[in-house]
Design a protein around this motif. Structure first.
Motif, PDB file in Angstrom:
ATOM      1  N   LYS A  93       1.237   9.994  11.358  1.00  0.00           N
ATOM      2  CA  LYS A  93       1.604  11.399  11.585  1.00  0.00           C
ATOM      3  C   LYS A  93       0.446  12.328  11.955  1.00  0.00           C
ATOM      4  O   LYS A  93       0.687  13.484  12.315  1.00  0.00           O
ATOM      5  N   TYR A  94      -0.786  11.856  11.878  1.00  0.00           N
ATOM      6  CA  TYR A  94      -1.932  12.729  12.205  1.00  0.00           C
ATOM      7  C   TYR A  94      -2.187  12.674  13.709  1.00  0.00           C
ATOM      8  O   TYR A  94      -2.451  11.612  14.266  1.00  0.00           O
ATOM      9  N   TRP A  95      -2.144  13.853  14.373  1.00  0.00           N
ATOM     10  CA  TRP A  95      -2.247  13.896  15.844  1.00  0.00           C
ATOM     11  C   TRP A  95      -3.262  14.930  16.328  1.00  0.00           C
ATOM     12  O   TRP A  95      -3.247  15.305  17.498  1.00  0.00           O
ATOM     13  N   GLU A  96      -4.158  15.379  15.482  1.00  0.00           N
ATOM     14  CA  GLU A  96      -5.048  16.471  15.867  1.00  0.00           C
ATOM     15  C   GLU A  96      -6.257  16.014  16.681  1.00  0.00           C
ATOM     16  O   GLU A  96      -6.913  16.839  17.324  1.00  0.00           O
ATOM     17  N   LYS A  97      -6.592  14.745  16.644  1.00  0.00           N
ATOM     18  CA  LYS A  97      -7.746  14.228  17.388  1.00  0.00           C
ATOM     19  C   LYS A  97      -7.577  12.718  17.556  1.00  0.00           C
ATOM     20  O   LYS A  97      -6.648  12.129  16.997  1.00  0.00           O
ATOM     21  N   PRO A  98      -8.453  12.067  18.324  1.00  0.00           N
ATOM     22  CA  PRO A  98      -8.382  10.604  18.435  1.00  0.00           C
ATOM     23  C   PRO A  98      -8.457   9.947  17.059  1.00  0.00           C
ATOM     24  O   PRO A  98      -9.032  10.499  16.125  1.00  0.00           O
ATOM     25  N   ILE A  99      -7.882   8.759  16.982  1.00  0.00           N
ATOM     26  CA  ILE A  99      -7.791   8.060  15.694  1.00  0.00           C
ATOM     27  C   ILE A  99      -8.465   6.691  15.805  1.00  0.00           C
ATOM     28  O   ILE A  99      -8.327   5.980  16.802  1.00  0.00           O
ATOM     29  N   MET A 100      -9.178   6.321  14.742  1.00  0.00           N
ATOM     30  CA  MET A 100      -9.666   4.951  14.582  1.00  0.00           C
ATOM     31  C   MET A 100      -9.208   4.463  13.216  1.00  0.00           C
ATOM     32  O   MET A 100      -9.633   4.993  12.189  1.00  0.00           O
ATOM     33  N   VAL A 101      -8.329   3.478  13.206  1.00  0.00           N
ATOM     34  CA  VAL A 101      -7.844   2.898  11.967  1.00  0.00           C
ATOM     35  C   VAL A 101      -8.596   1.601  11.711  1.00  0.00           C
ATOM     36  O   VAL A 101      -8.574   0.681  12.535  1.00  0.00           O
ATOM     37  N   LEU A 102      -9.288   1.541  10.595  1.00  0.00           N
ATOM     38  CA  LEU A 102      -9.950   0.316  10.148  1.00  0.00           C
ATOM     39  C   LEU A 102      -9.063  -0.311   9.089  1.00  0.00           C
ATOM     40  O   LEU A 102      -8.835   0.278   8.036  1.00  0.00           O
ATOM     41  N   ALA A 103      -8.557  -1.493   9.402  1.00  0.00           N
ATOM     42  CA  ALA A 103      -7.521  -2.074   8.557  1.00  0.00           C
ATOM     43  C   ALA A 103      -7.898  -3.478   8.119  1.00  0.00           C
ATOM     44  O   ALA A 103      -8.277  -4.314   8.934  1.00  0.00           O
ATOM     45  N   THR A 104      -7.785  -3.734   6.850  1.00  0.00           N
ATOM     46  CA  THR A 104      -8.043  -5.074   6.346  1.00  0.00           C
ATOM     47  C   THR A 104      -6.876  -5.989   6.705  1.00  0.00           C
ATOM     48  O   THR A 104      -5.786  -5.534   7.084  1.00  0.00           O
ATOM     49  N   ALA A 105      -7.102  -7.285   6.589  1.00  0.00           N
ATOM     50  CA  ALA A 105      -6.043  -8.258   6.854  1.00  0.00           C
ATOM     51  C   ALA A 105      -4.857  -8.006   5.938  1.00  0.00           C
ATOM     52  O   ALA A 105      -5.019  -7.692   4.758  1.00  0.00           O
ATOM     53  N   GLY A 106      -3.655  -8.107   6.509  1.00  0.00           N
ATOM     54  CA  GLY A 106      -2.452  -7.959   5.694  1.00  0.00           C
ATOM     55  C   GLY A 106      -2.102  -6.548   5.317  1.00  0.00           C
ATOM     56  O   GLY A 106      -1.259  -6.317   4.441  1.00  0.00           O
ATOM     57  N   SER A 107      -2.717  -5.559   5.974  1.00  0.00           N
ATOM     58  CA  SER A 107      -2.482  -4.152   5.599  1.00  0.00           C
ATOM     59  C   SER A 107      -1.395  -3.485   6.437  1.00  0.00           C
ATOM     60  O   SER A 107      -1.141  -2.299   6.276  1.00  0.00           O
TER      61      SER A 107
ATOM     62  N   GLU B  99     -10.917  10.663  14.091  1.00  0.00           N
ATOM     63  CA  GLU B  99     -10.587  10.661  12.672  1.00  0.00           C
ATOM     64  C   GLU B  99     -10.514   9.198  12.231  1.00  0.00           C
ATOM     65  O   GLU B  99      -9.810   8.391  12.850  1.00  0.00           O
ATOM     66  N   VAL B 100     -11.246   8.850  11.193  1.00  0.00           N
ATOM     67  CA  VAL B 100     -11.261   7.462  10.718  1.00  0.00           C
ATOM     68  C   VAL B 100     -10.330   7.331   9.521  1.00  0.00           C
ATOM     69  O   VAL B 100     -10.435   8.081   8.550  1.00  0.00           O
ATOM     70  N   ILE B 101      -9.404   6.404   9.619  1.00  0.00           N
ATOM     71  CA  ILE B 101      -8.434   6.164   8.550  1.00  0.00           C
ATOM     72  C   ILE B 101      -8.571   4.715   8.088  1.00  0.00           C
ATOM     73  O   ILE B 101      -8.623   3.798   8.909  1.00  0.00           O
ATOM     74  N   LEU B 102      -8.649   4.519   6.789  1.00  0.00           N
ATOM     75  CA  LEU B 102      -8.803   3.175   6.229  1.00  0.00           C
ATOM     76  C   LEU B 102      -7.472   2.677   5.667  1.00  0.00           C
ATOM     77  O   LEU B 102      -6.817   3.375   4.886  1.00  0.00           O
ATOM     78  N   LEU B 103      -7.086   1.484   6.091  1.00  0.00           N
ATOM     79  CA  LEU B 103      -5.947   0.792   5.496  1.00  0.00           C
ATOM     80  C   LEU B 103      -6.520  -0.361   4.689  1.00  0.00           C
ATOM     81  O   LEU B 103      -6.875  -1.405   5.236  1.00  0.00           O
ATOM     82  N   GLU B 104      -6.624  -0.157   3.392  1.00  0.00           N
ATOM     83  CA  GLU B 104      -7.364  -1.101   2.550  1.00  0.00           C
ATOM     84  C   GLU B 104      -6.482  -1.954   1.653  1.00  0.00           C
ATOM     85  O   GLU B 104      -6.969  -2.899   1.029  1.00  0.00           O
ATOM     86  N   GLN B 105      -5.198  -1.636   1.600  1.00  0.00           N
ATOM     87  CA  GLN B 105      -4.305  -2.386   0.702  1.00  0.00           C
ATOM     88  C   GLN B 105      -3.759  -3.611   1.417  1.00  0.00           C
ATOM     89  O   GLN B 105      -3.095  -3.492   2.457  1.00  0.00           O
ATOM     90  N   ASN B 106      -4.038  -4.785   0.881  1.00  0.00           N
ATOM     91  CA  ASN B 106      -3.571  -6.034   1.464  1.00  0.00           C
ATOM     92  C   ASN B 106      -2.223  -6.407   0.835  1.00  0.00           C
ATOM     93  O   ASN B 106      -2.132  -6.631  -0.360  1.00  0.00           O
ATOM     94  N   PHE B 107      -1.174  -6.476   1.684  1.00  0.00           N
ATOM     95  CA  PHE B 107       0.161  -6.802   1.195  1.00  0.00           C
ATOM     96  C   PHE B 107       0.461  -8.295   1.313  1.00  0.00           C
ATOM     97  O   PHE B 107       1.534  -8.743   0.948  1.00  0.00           O
ATOM     98  N   ARG B 108      -0.508  -9.051   1.826  1.00  0.00           N
ATOM     99  CA  ARG B 108      -0.261 -10.459   2.139  1.00  0.00           C
ATOM    100  C   ARG B 108      -0.877 -11.410   1.118  1.00  0.00           C
ATOM    101  O   ARG B 108      -0.323 -12.472   0.842  1.00  0.00           O
ATOM    102  N   SER B 109      -2.046 -11.044   0.544  1.00  0.00           N
ATOM    103  CA  SER B 109      -2.784 -11.961  -0.332  1.00  0.00           C
ATOM    104  C   SER B 109      -2.941 -11.361  -1.726  1.00  0.00           C
ATOM    105  O   SER B 109      -2.931 -10.131  -1.892  1.00  0.00           O
ATOM    106  N   ASN B 110      -3.154 -12.239  -2.725  1.00  0.00           N
ATOM    107  CA  ASN B 110      -3.328 -11.721  -4.082  1.00  0.00           C
ATOM    108  C   ASN B 110      -4.736 -11.170  -4.279  1.00  0.00           C
ATOM    109  O   ASN B 110      -5.619 -11.380  -3.455  1.00  0.00           O
TER     110      ASN B 110
END
Length: 283
Positions: free
Chosen positions: A12-26, A252-263
């Protein structure tokens, strides 16, 4: 589906370019596709102004299945560039190419290199395969050619223009040349005002140059990836891609750090292991 706060921000954030850094399974690809759906449904962005780039045909089909509007352009970078060249290759300055150019197989390209060497009486002990790989490294990663290979490359370019044929990696080379024409560049900037790139860590240097040109006018660009998952270095993926993107677009840097795939045990071990990589972006 319930989204985390970080996922919602990425959508939903649209005010500037976005870079999402996402861990595996996020859920990074799902976030990208939901952002596209949000753009069309909630922001009334025209679907035909959206370009989504990924890096395999399988990933393209999976992404298409998650986006409700079929007008959105979803493509690998090579397929995108082929379509651009089919429409506008004749606008490359001083080019002899026509729109009905043929795309060469790997074996065809090797045979042309052999022909070019023989017909121009070039003395070399290098194998045709080595020369082909040197061409591709030069195109994809801007590696310097030796004088010996450079001579062959110049004759090779003359040959393929004369016979209206293009090899797989030549597609990117000539697309970049084509986009140096300001009128052609403007055409595609107006067509693709909103650009989304999945698996950004797999982008090589020439691909980034093309994406950067397309996005440079409106800067409505969203990239998602994980430098820890970059597995295509042998294909020329560019290790500084995230750093360059930050310099070029100030996203804008957004982190997706929650892994939904691995324990949690697997995640902690993987994080400890990858922490030894001195070139990774701090997360």
């Amino acid at each position: 589906m319930t989204f985390t706060d970080s996922q919602l921000k990425a959508i939903k954030y649209w005010e500037k370019p976005i870079m999402v850094l996402a861990t595996a399974g996020s859920g990074k690809t799902h976030v990208l596709t939901q952002r596209i759906n949000y753009a069309i449904r909630e922001l009334n962005i025209a679907a035909d102004n959206i370009l989504a780039i990924t890096f395999t045909n399988k990933a393209t089909n999976e992404m298409r299945a998650k986006i409700f509007n079929r007008i959105v352009t979803i493509s690998t970078i090579h397929s995108l560039c082929v379509n651009i060249l089919r429409n506008d290759i004749e606008n490359i300055n001083n080019s002899k190419f026509t729109k009905d150019f043929e795309i060469l197989s790997d074996d065809d390209q090797l045979e042309i290199i052999k022909t070019v060497i023989a017909s121009n009486n070039i003395k070399t002990n290098l194998s045709n395969r080595f020369i082909k790989n040197a061409f591709n490294d030069h195109i994809n990663s801007c590696y310097e050619l030796t004088d010996e290979v450079k001579e062959i490359f110049v004759h090779y370019l003359t040959y393929i223009e004369k016979f209206n044929v293009i090899a797989f990696d030549d597609i990117l080379y000539y697309t970049l040349k084509l986009l140096s024409n300001p009128f052609v560049l403007m055409k595609y900037q107006e067509r693709f005002k909103y650009i989304f790139v999945d698996e950004f860590q797999d982008v090589n240097l020439i691909q980034y140059k093309i994406i950067k040109l397309l996005a440079s006018e409106y800067k409505n660009i969203f990239v998602v990836g994980d430098d820890d998952q970059s597995i295509y270095g042998f294909r020329g993926s560019y290790k500084n891609i995230f750093i360059d993107y930050q310099k070029d677009f100030n996203p804008e840097v957004i982190l997706l750090e929650q892994n939904f795939r691995s324990n949690s045990m697997i995640c902690k071990f993987a994080e400890k292991l990858i922490s030894f990589n001195m070139h990774r972006i701090k997360k």
